[in-house]
Design a protein around this motif. Structure first.
Motif, PDB file in Angstrom:
ATOM      1  N   LEU A 178      76.761 -46.511  74.519  1.00  0.00           N
ATOM      2  CA  LEU A 178      76.879 -47.778  73.492  1.00  0.00           C
ATOM      3  C   LEU A 178      78.463 -47.820  73.189  1.00  0.00           C
ATOM      4  CD1 LEU A 178      74.000 -46.172  71.179  1.00  0.00           C
ATOM      5  CD2 LEU A 178      74.117 -47.956  72.837  1.00  0.00           C
ATOM      6  N   SER A 179      79.136 -48.505  74.091  1.00  0.00           N
ATOM      7  CA  SER A 179      80.449 -48.700  73.975  1.00  0.00           C
ATOM      8  C   SER A 179      80.921 -50.025  73.349  1.00  0.00           C
ATOM      9  CB  SER A 179      81.092 -48.722  75.431  1.00  0.00           C
ATOM     10  OG  SER A 179      80.687 -49.537  76.130  1.00  0.00           O
ATOM     11  N   LEU A 180      79.948 -50.948  73.026  1.00  0.00           N
ATOM     12  CA  LEU A 180      80.175 -52.020  72.384  1.00  0.00           C
ATOM     13  C   LEU A 180      79.448 -52.134  71.048  1.00  0.00           C
ATOM     14  CD1 LEU A 180      79.417 -54.513  75.206  1.00  0.00           C
ATOM     15  CD2 LEU A 180      81.712 -53.740  74.593  1.00  0.00           C
ATOM     16  N   LEU A 205      82.979 -41.389  71.853  1.00  0.00           N
ATOM     17  CA  LEU A 205      83.725 -42.142  71.071  1.00  0.00           C
ATOM     18  C   LEU A 205      83.171 -43.544  71.115  1.00  0.00           C
ATOM     19  CD1 LEU A 205      86.502 -43.475  70.685  1.00  0.00           C
ATOM     20  CD2 LEU A 205      86.684 -44.316  73.293  1.00  0.00           C
ATOM     21  N   PHE A 206      82.947 -44.102  69.942  1.00  0.00           N
ATOM     22  CA  PHE A 206      82.401 -45.368  69.449  1.00  0.00           C
ATOM     23  C   PHE A 206      83.439 -46.187  69.123  1.00  0.00           C
ATOM     24  CE2 PHE A 206      79.084 -42.027  68.673  1.00  0.00           C
ATOM     25  CZ  PHE A 206      77.937 -42.807  69.207  1.00  0.00           C
ATOM     26  N   THR A 214      80.702 -50.732  61.326  1.00  0.00           N
ATOM     27  CA  THR A 214      79.975 -50.178  60.256  1.00  0.00           C
ATOM     28  C   THR A 214      78.832 -49.285  60.518  1.00  0.00           C
ATOM     29  OG1 THR A 214      79.935 -52.588  59.275  1.00  0.00           O
ATOM     30  CG2 THR A 214      78.206 -51.294  58.671  1.00  0.00           C
ATOM     31  N   LEU A 215      78.963 -48.077  59.627  1.00  0.00           N
ATOM     32  CA  LEU A 215      77.984 -47.081  59.728  1.00  0.00           C
ATOM     33  C   LEU A 215      77.171 -46.947  58.413  1.00  0.00           C
ATOM     34  CD1 LEU A 215      76.745 -44.590  61.006  1.00  0.00           C
ATOM     35  CD2 LEU A 215      78.541 -43.333  60.584  1.00  0.00           C
ATOM     36  N   VAL A 216      75.988 -47.157  58.389  1.00  0.00           N
ATOM     37  CA  VAL A 216      75.198 -47.138  57.342  1.00  0.00           C
ATOM     38  C   VAL A 216      74.033 -45.983  57.332  1.00  0.00           C
ATOM     39  CG1 VAL A 216      73.708 -48.170  55.416  1.00  0.00           C
ATOM     40  CG2 VAL A 216      75.635 -49.310  56.394  1.00  0.00           C
ATOM     41  N   ASP A 223      85.940 -32.641  66.594  1.00  0.00           N
ATOM     42  CA  ASP A 223      86.140 -32.927  68.001  1.00  0.00           C
ATOM     43  C   ASP A 223      84.790 -33.400  68.839  1.00  0.00           C
ATOM     44  OD1 ASP A 223      84.420 -30.928  67.637  1.00  0.00           O
ATOM     45  OD2 ASP A 223      85.572 -29.467  68.631  1.00  0.00           O
ATOM     46  N   GLN A 224      83.795 -34.053  67.930  1.00  0.00           N
ATOM     47  CA  GLN A 224      82.574 -34.346  68.788  1.00  0.00           C
ATOM     48  C   GLN A 224      82.662 -35.972  68.620  1.00  0.00           C
ATOM     49  OE1 GLN A 224      79.350 -32.676  66.390  1.00  0.00           O
ATOM     50  NE2 GLN A 224      79.823 -30.442  66.960  1.00  0.00           N
ATOM     51  N   VAL A 225      83.068 -36.539  67.291  1.00  0.00           N
ATOM     52  CA  VAL A 225      82.809 -38.138  67.735  1.00  0.00           C
ATOM     53  C   VAL A 225      84.200 -38.621  67.210  1.00  0.00           C
ATOM     54  CG1 VAL A 225      80.265 -38.016  67.219  1.00  0.00           C
ATOM     55  CG2 VAL A 225      81.609 -37.894  65.195  1.00  0.00           C
ATOM     56  N   SER A 226      84.311 -40.110  67.508  1.00  0.00           N
ATOM     57  CA  SER A 226      85.645 -40.776  67.145  1.00  0.00           C
ATOM     58  C   SER A 226      84.970 -42.051  66.808  1.00  0.00           C
ATOM     59  CB  SER A 226      86.572 -40.511  67.938  1.00  0.00           C
ATOM     60  OG  SER A 226      87.627 -41.447  67.726  1.00  0.00           O
ATOM     61  N   PHE A 227      85.680 -42.555  65.473  1.00  0.00           N
ATOM     62  CA  PHE A 227      85.489 -43.858  65.254  1.00  0.00           C
ATOM     63  C   PHE A 227      86.614 -44.894  64.821  1.00  0.00           C
ATOM     64  CE2 PHE A 227      81.816 -41.398  63.192  1.00  0.00           C
ATOM     65  CZ  PHE A 227      81.026 -41.738  64.089  1.00  0.00           C
ATOM     66  N   PRO A 228      87.296 -45.037  65.833  1.00  0.00           N
ATOM     67  CA  PRO A 228      88.664 -45.647  65.554  1.00  0.00           C
ATOM     68  C   PRO A 228      88.733 -47.140  65.184  1.00  0.00           C
ATOM     69  CG  PRO A 228      88.168 -45.704  68.016  1.00  0.00           C
ATOM     70  CD  PRO A 228      87.272 -44.924  67.525  1.00  0.00           C
ATOM     71  N   SER A 229      87.547 -47.557  65.137  1.00  0.00           N
ATOM     72  CA  SER A 229      87.399 -49.029  64.669  1.00  0.00           C
ATOM     73  C   SER A 229      86.478 -49.069  63.227  1.00  0.00           C
ATOM     74  CB  SER A 229      86.835 -50.157  65.727  1.00  0.00           C
ATOM     75  OG  SER A 229      87.954 -50.131  66.869  1.00  0.00           O
ATOM     76  N   LEU A 230      85.900 -47.828  62.926  1.00  0.00           N
ATOM     77  CA  LEU A 230      85.141 -47.830  61.794  1.00  0.00           C
ATOM     78  C   LEU A 230      85.758 -48.591  60.435  1.00  0.00           C
ATOM     79  CD1 LEU A 230      82.309 -46.977  60.976  1.00  0.00           C
ATOM     80  CD2 LEU A 230      83.358 -45.122  60.018  1.00  0.00           C
TER      81      LEU A 230
END
Length: 1527
Positions: free
Chosen positions: A838-840, A872-873, A878-880, A920-927
């Motif tokens: 789900l890279s996009l 990496l997302f 947006t995360l709800v 160390d599991q998930v990253s949201f650089p654009s959140l």
């Protein structure tokens, strides 16, 4: 003798040396004047000469001193001096020998000479951001061409100068050359400019080809050198090779243009083609303020006007710079006001200092548009509203034959796409952020286009937001070819349009439904091709012989059967009109290609065979109508058409239709000829977010029933659809069972809801789930949803897993939005293998899933222990996560997942410590937005604790882009971060924080943690029951600005409740330097916004008290405190030494709201002075303890709107001691439900009252049960009681009150008392007066009052009134246009006689058009006296329930325009009864006789008597929506 000879020779040598020095110094000085560089040996020779000369002077001076003193002269000293003299002479001889230079200087290189300097350059974040991206591209070895494009005047050339400078400063290139191409490129000149900067001489007599060869050789000569060539302002495709430039790794080219397509033609890739946008409002003001100088900084009024002028420049740098420079250091407010007028209403001559540069810049872009079609489209866009619809451009353009060589609408669409693209590439047309099929023009571009259209093409535009506002003059109308009217109010249309050349006419105005279009209005418009009317009332259609396009959107239509005469009509839109029956005559319009009936909610009948007669129809729009389609079959011929008629439309390519009943659907109705469609079967269409934002061509919505079967046509639609909506509430199985495996190759958006049977998606009967999505044949794999962007699942109550089995990585690779709602059996969303693809993904929204334990689950072979790579997302914004009662983690392994499930199912057996997210599991650089609500299992949001239990330092930003953080109902949350040890920089980008909970502990803790919010713009703190103070002590030092700090916590971890917003112990505290919005709600223990102020060092003025100024929250613009226990906004210090006079300043707050603060008594107790220099709007309501609103310590110099509501103890609004300058600009004052308030103003003699009345334009007072008068404390000197409304300090024109509304003021007996010597000035400029339910009011105004500016008068339910006005006041109503009097049970007449003996009195209401008399049981006549009344403009009279009214008036009566009397004011909803017999008096008599046939008087009196309860016992349980002001 030898000694004397040596001294003499030395003197001679000195003279020779000076001559030699002069021979060298003169050419050196000349060279320096010419900017040349001096050779090093020459500079050194001159320096040596200077040293030798200085030494020689020292020897001569010593010899002279010694010779004058014989005692000092001896042989030894002579010998020593002789030795030094010989040595210096040898040195001089050498200098003379070397002092012959052929050249002393050389010209510097162009790189050293050229230094582009922008003296007025202002550093702006948006420009710095794009500059960094450009510099990054310049450093990339794989990129050799870069483009920058943007609107005319947006600052491209300025940016190029800065890049030129920066590239040299950073030594990124050895050489940089810049050439300006311009709209008329001269290749020789361009070559020359580049060559000159590279110190290359090109022979001007040589050809361009030869010069190009020399330039190319120079650029490629030295392989180790890197060169940047900047070509600025390109207007057309440019052959770089023809100039002599070959882009390469060592020779890079930077190009700028107004046209994106030009750069694309130069093979600049999309990734390296940067758009330079206009400036945002803040940056625009920053630039404008710097360029305008210091004159606007200290003058508040001037600054406000400057802000308006800057906004009128609409972010365009050329306008901002030009205007600010023209106004620099001007302190005359009128000059600034004139500049604003020039920008908003420029003259066609466009020759002013302010407007001319802007106009020329934009006009040049227009002139370079290639082709008449695109220029015509540009001018057509200028005649539209702010937002420009693609559909309107198509319909108007086709009707005007704008598209050359086009026969069909399909061809016109293709051409329009191309032309719109040209305008967008040229930055003359911009894409709306709301929809891909809506556009807009920059304000200044639109103004220029409007001027061009009117000046050169006789096309005029009338707008209410600037530009032409009046009808064009007769000469202009005679040559007018196009006229558009937008906004504003047109009270009357001319009887006939004298525009013989008019081709395009468009009207879209406010309140236009009240406009009456005369029957002959369109007579003589034989050339009219496009007629577009919005929200107008049209009684009939005039035959227009050349009309191509007719759009009547939202119109109230009368008899339109004449539409059949419009034989040339090609496009017809009746959208949103009131038609109930489609005229059968439309069937004769055989040339019609487009018919739009959408949103005709009242349309019930479409006669048979009308639609099928439109044989050339290409586009049909019939959504949101309720026609009952007939079912096709023998003997079924009814009053309505059947859907089968659509099958006869062989040219139909576009269809939008709602079919509520699937049983009416004929078999194989739909064919492959449909290029665009939105078809809703069983469900009505609506515009969702996706539909608005994305212009989808193919939409299919199905709400299925048990008997519905897919036919070939619907399967064809599904195969081609882009948006599929399935509501399967009444279906036993999913429609997905019946489709082929490859049917979703074009699907972009999938919405499935209300299926209670599906356990997996989809469950196919003949093959596995894996085959459903990846059809495996001969070793190949076909993805079922290859381009799916949006996936929504809602109310799927039996769904256990979305997919069963493992799917290849290509699944959902284009997915951007994933929403899952109310899927109560779903335990997780996807496996980690799908999640990694789900890279996009941009939005993830999971809500109301009662059994959801984790969002993603890792398979056993992809366990956390075995695979350390982070998920990496990269694009998630947006995360709800909302109402997920069992959720314990975002990502979990199978084993952990099952354990979590067991733990969540065992109440109280385990105390889970797992965080929702792990570093160390998930990253949201654009959140950008993180919202969590109703997650009862979550104790930590983010964790940096290693699995061994040790905390680790934050090495990267947690959420570098987050600007919205919302928490609500997280009862077990301990803190945001677990184990964080770092500098807290992960919070640096927050723009919005929303807290909806009571934190057990501070948001974050740590031994070295300092949390700062440098970018935070919005802070919302909601439902924190233990919070006592938000901001800590305000500290000031020697007049310096204090730091705004979060207070240390007084609560402890053991206590389980935080009493302050954030705790950091003894660590540095939180800063909110960019906070713009602060909202605090439902914090019952909150006592203060700021804790007590502490003064570190006071400054005491001579002979005065110590003073300290605190500037609080420098950038705060909105402050709202609602439903809290606040006692004071700023806590006051108690005891100790004398308190310093402190001034609290909120410098940028523009909006302030205090609501439901039952303990609030004052802003701050004591001697504080609070200043709000920018506050414009304030609302205070339900603050029950407040007794005095304003004392002498408040300052609101900019306040314009003040709302005071439901203040039960409020008795005084303004004390007399309030400084007159505290409220100098209030324009609107609204007061309601203040039941102890006796007066609005304490005294009319006080300066504060006088100041208020000089600015107040609107006064609304409602539901104040004790209010006796508007002004109190009328007693003056010597017991004299001045009367209400007497303002001795004000002239007639000093009072600006325009609108007065008084409602439910049960104790009000008068607006003011009359005094013969001092007539009232208060309402001299009043335009609208509305008095309602003031039962004790005896008269509206005394006879001395003049109301010559009043245009509207409404009186209702004032049962104390016997008459309305005296005859002397009635004579002043020369501007009155509308009068309404209803439900006044005692009123007898409107105009009362003042003198019985008065004769020959004539009263004329020149402008009165509307008179309504309703519910007046004792009303007998308009006036009982023998006065003559004239109503020259009266054309609408309503009389209802006036049973005693036998005649209108007793004197001469004139109503030349009146032709009927109506009995109902709600004519829009019901058909009124019309009465007319000869004249108004006769008609009134007939109405009285008819009413006497019924017992209407008794019925009405009973109704009035029952209404007395409202006067005597007012209730607050009524609907008060009429008095509620929108906040």
């Amino acid at each position: 003798m030898d000694y004397n000879n040596i001294i003499e020779n030395m003197t001679n040598q000195e003279e020779k040396l000076q001559h030699a020095r002069e021979r060298v110094q003169h050419p050196v000085d000349a060279a320096l004047r010419n900017g040349e560089e001096i050779y090093f040996d020459v500079s050194k020779w001159l320096t040596d000469v200077e040293l030798a000369t200085r030494k020689l002077h020292e020897i001569k001076e010593e010899a002279g001193v010694r010779s004058s003193n014989a005692a000092c002269l001896n042989l030894e000293h002579q010998h020593q001096l002789s030795r030094e003299a010989k040595k210096i002479m040898e040195n001089i001889a050498e200098l003379l020998k070397n002092g012959n230079f052929d050249r002393v200087s050389y010209p510097p290189t162009s790189q050293e000479m050229v230094t582009l300097r922008n003296m007025d350059y202002v550093t702006l974040d948006s420009r710095m951001s794009i500059m960094k991206r450009i510099m990054k591209a310049l450093r990339d070895a794989n990129i050799n061409k870069i483009g920058v494009w943007g609107s005319p005047g947006v600052g491209k050339s300025t940016l190029m100068k800065e890049i030129f400078k920066k590239a040299k400063e950073e030594s990124l290139f050895h050489e940089v050359a810049l050439a300006n191409v311009t709209d008329n490129p001269d290749l020789s000149r361009i070559q020359g400019e580049i060559a000159e900067m590279l110190d290359l001489e090109l022979d001007p007599n040589k050809s361009v080809i030869v010069r190009a060869g020399r330039l190319r050789a120079r650029l490629e000569k030295e392989k180790e050198k890197k060169i940047l060539v900047i070509l600025d302002d390109i207007w057309k495709q440019l052959d770089l090779e023809e100039i002599g430039i070959t882009p390469s790794e060592r020779c890079k080219v930077l190009l700028t243009s107004r046209d994106r397509q030009i750069l694309a033609s130069e093979m600049v890739t999309e990734e390296n083609n940067f758009k330079l946008d206009i400036l945002g409002e803040q940056e625009a003001w920053k630039l404008f303020e710097k360029m305008a100088g210091d004159s606007i900084k200290d003058d508040h009024d001037l600054q406000n006007e400057a802000i308006k002028v800057a906004k009128a420049c609409a972010g365009l740098p050329i306008a901002l710079v030009t205007v600010s420079r023209a106004l620099k250091n001007h302190k005359n407010l009128r000059i600034w006001k004139d500049a604003l007028m020039q920008l908003t209403r420029p003259t066609p001559e466009h020759d002013t200092k302010i407007w001319s540069p802007v106009y020329s810049c934009i006009e040049l872009s227009y002139k370079h548009l290639v082709g008449g079609e695109v220029k015509s489209l540009f001018l057509l866009c200028a005649r539209q509203d702010y937002y420009i619809s693609y559909q309107d451009l198509l319909r108007y353009g086709f009707g005007l034959c704008l598209f050359h060589g086009i026969d069909t609408l399909e061809e016109a669409r293709n051409r329009l796409e191309y032309l719109v693209g040209n305008l967008q590439d040229s930055c003359l047309l911009l894409q709306s952020p709301h929809s891909s099929k809506v556009f807009y023009m920059h304000d200044l571009v639109r103004e220029v286009a409007t001027i061009i259209a009117s000046k050169n093409h006789n096309m005029f535009v009338m707008r209410d937001d600037g530009g032409q506002k009046a009808w064009p003059d007769v000469e202009a109308l005679n040559r007018c070819e196009a006229l558009s009217i937008h906004g504003g109010e047109i009270h009357k249309l001319p009887n006939k349009m004298e525009c013989p050349k008019l081709r395009f006419f468009h009207v879209d105005c406010k309140d236009s439904l009240n406009l009456k279009i005369p029957d002959i209005f369109f007579q003589g418009l034989d050339k009219l091709e496009v007629l577009s009317l919005k929200r107008m009332r049209l009684s009939s259609l005039f035959p227009l012989t050349n009309l191509q396009t007719l759009c009547l959107k939202g119109c109230v239509l009368g008899d339109i059967h004449g539409i059949g005469e419009l034989k040339t009509l090609v496009i017809l839109s009746l959208a949103d009109s009131n038609i109930s029956n489609l005229p059968r005559e439309i069937g004769s319009l055989t040339c019609l290609r487009l018919l739009d009936l959408s949103d005709c909610w009242g349309l019930k009948v479409i006669p048979p065979n009308v639609l099928s007669s439109l044989v050339n129809l290409e586009e049909l729009y019939m959504q949101r109508i309720i026609v009952q389609w007939e079912v096709e079959g023998p003997g079924n011929e009814g009053k309505n058409a059947s859907l089968a008629e659509l099958m006869k439309l062989s040219h139909l390519t576009t269809l939008e239709i709602d079919i509520p009943n699937a049983n009416n659907l004929p078999k194989d109705l739909f064919t492959e000829k449909l290029e665009r469609y939105e078809i809703c079967i069983g469900v009505q269409s609506y515009y969702g977010n996706i539909m608005r934002e994305v212009a989808l061509s193919r939409v299919l919505k199905l709400k299925l029933n048990l008997s519905f079967q897919l036919d070939v046509g619907i399967k064809m639609l599904m195969k081609r659809t882009e948006y599929l909506y399935l509501d399967e509430a009444n279906s036993s199985k999913s429609v997905l069972y019946e489709v082929d495996r490859e049917d979703f190759q074009q699907l972009k958006h999938l919405h499935i809801q209300n299926n209670g049977n599906i356990k997996h998606i989809p469950e196919l009967r003949t093959f596995t789930i894996l085959e459903a999505f990846h059809i495996l044949e001969s070793g190949t794999s076909v993805v079922a949803f290859p381009i799916l962007e949006t996936f929504v699942l809602k109310n799927m109550i039996s769904l256990v897993e979305i997919f069963q089995g493992n799917l290849p990585l290509e699944s959902f690779k284009n997915l951007k939005v994933l929403k899952v709602d109310n899927c109560e059996k779903l335990i997780f969303i996807f496996s980690s293998s799908i999640a990694r693809g789900l890279s996009l993904l941009e939005e993830l929204n999971i809500t109301r899933c009662n059994n959801m334990v984790a969002i993603f689950v890792k398979e056993e072979e992809d366990g956390i222990e075995d695979q350390g790579d982070m998920m990496l997302f990269g694009r998630l914004q947006t995360l709800v996560l909302r109402d997920l009662p069992k959720l314990v983690g975002f990502l979990s392994s199978k084993d952990s997942f099952m354990a979590d499930c067991r733990e969540t199912n065992s109440e109280g057996s385990h105390d889970l410590q797992l965080p929702l997210l792990h570093h160390d599991q998930v990253s949201f650089p654009s959140l950008q937005k993180l919202s969590m609500t109703g997650l009862p299992k979550i104790k930590y949001v983010w964790s940096c604790v290693e699995r061994g239990g040790e905390a680790v330092a934050i090495r990267t930003l947690m959420f570098p882009q987050v600007y919205t953080l919302a928490f609500r109902n997280l009862p077990r949350l301990k803190r945001f971060c677990q184990g964080v040890y770092g500098d807290g920089s992960g919070w640096g980008k927050f723009l919005r924080v929303q807290i909806h909970m009571d934190l057990n502990q501070p948001l974050a803790r740590g031994r070295t943690l300092m949390l700062s919010f440098p970018s935070l713009k919005t802070l919302q703190i909601l439902e924190m029951d233990s919070l006592e103070i938000i901001f800590g002590k305000l500290e000031g030092q020697n007049g310096k600005e204090p730091q705004v700090l979060i207070s240390p916590a007084s609560g402890t971890e053991e206590s389980g409740a935080a009493t302050h917003f954030v705790s950091t112990g003894k660590l540095p505290l939180i800063y909110f330097k960019n906070l713009k919005v602060l909202e605090v709600e439902n914090c019952q223990k909150l006592r203060f916004l700021f804790e007590k102020a502490v003064v570190l060092h006071n400054t005491t003025p001579r002979g005065g008290e110590p003073k300290t100024v605190f500037r609080c929250l420098e950038q705060l613009q909105v402050l709202e405190i609602i439903d809290c226990g606040v006692e004071e906004i700023v806590a006051v210090e108690k005891g100790g030494e004398a308190v310093a006079i402190r001034t609290l300043v909120f410098p940028q707050v523009t909006q302030l709201k205090f609501s439901d603060l039952p303990r609030l008594k004052w802003f701050c107790q004591g001697v504080y002075v609070t200043k709000w220099p920018m506050l414009k709007k304030m609302k205070i309501e339900r603050c029950d303890e407040v007794e005095i609103f304003a004392s002498e310590v408040l300052s609101f110099p900019s306040l314009k709107k003040l709302y005071i509501s439901r203040m039960d103890k409020l008795e005084i609004i303004w004390q007399d001691q309030v400084a007159a300058t505290s409220f100098p600009n209030i324009q609107e004052l609204s007061i309601d439900f203040c039941h102890k308030l006796l007066h609005v103003f304490q005294s009319n003699l006080h300066a504060t009252t006088t100041t208020l009345m000089q600015s107040l334009t609107r006064l609304n007072i409602t539901y104040c049960s004790s209010l006796e008068s508007i002004f109190g404390n009328m007693e003056g000197q010597n017991g004299y009681v001045p009367q209400l409304g007497v303002f001795p300090r004000l002239g007639v024109f000093g009072i600006l009150l325009r609108i007065l509304r008084l409602c439910r003021l049960w104790m009000l007996t008068h607006l003011w008392k009359e005094h013969s010597t001092r007539p009232c000035k208060l309402f001299h400029n009043l335009e609208y007066l509305d008095v309602s339910r003031c039962g004790k009011l005896k008269n509206i105004v005394p006879s001395s009052v003049s109301l010559h500016n009043l245009t509207g008068l409404e009186i209702s339910s004032c049962h104390g009134l016997i008459n309305l006005l005296t005859s002397s006041t009635a004579k002043t109503l020369v501007q009155l246009k509308r009068m309404t009097v209803f439900d006044c049970k005692r009123i007898i007449e409107l105009v009362a006689m003042e003198d019985i003996g008065e004769a020959n009195v004539a009263i004329t209401f020149n402008k009165l058009r509307y008179l309504e008399l309703r519910g007046l049981p004792n009303f007998t006549h308009f006036c009982s006296g023998p006065y003559s009344f004239g109503f020259p403009s009266l054309d609408e009279v309503i009389v209802r329930c006036c049973p005693e009214m036998k005649t209108f008036s007793h004197g001469v009566l004139s109503t030349p325009k009146l032709t009927a009397v109506y009995d109902d004011h709600n004519r829009s909803f019901s058909k009124p009864n019309l009465y007319w017999e000869d004249d108004l008096n006769t008609t009134t008599r007939c109405l009285w006789e008819e009413s006497n046939q019924y017992d209407t008087r008794l019925l009405f009196r009973e109704r009035v008597e029952n209404s007395e309860e409202d006067e005597d016992h007012p209730s607050e349980d009524e609907d008060h929506s009429e008095t509620t002001e929108e906040w």
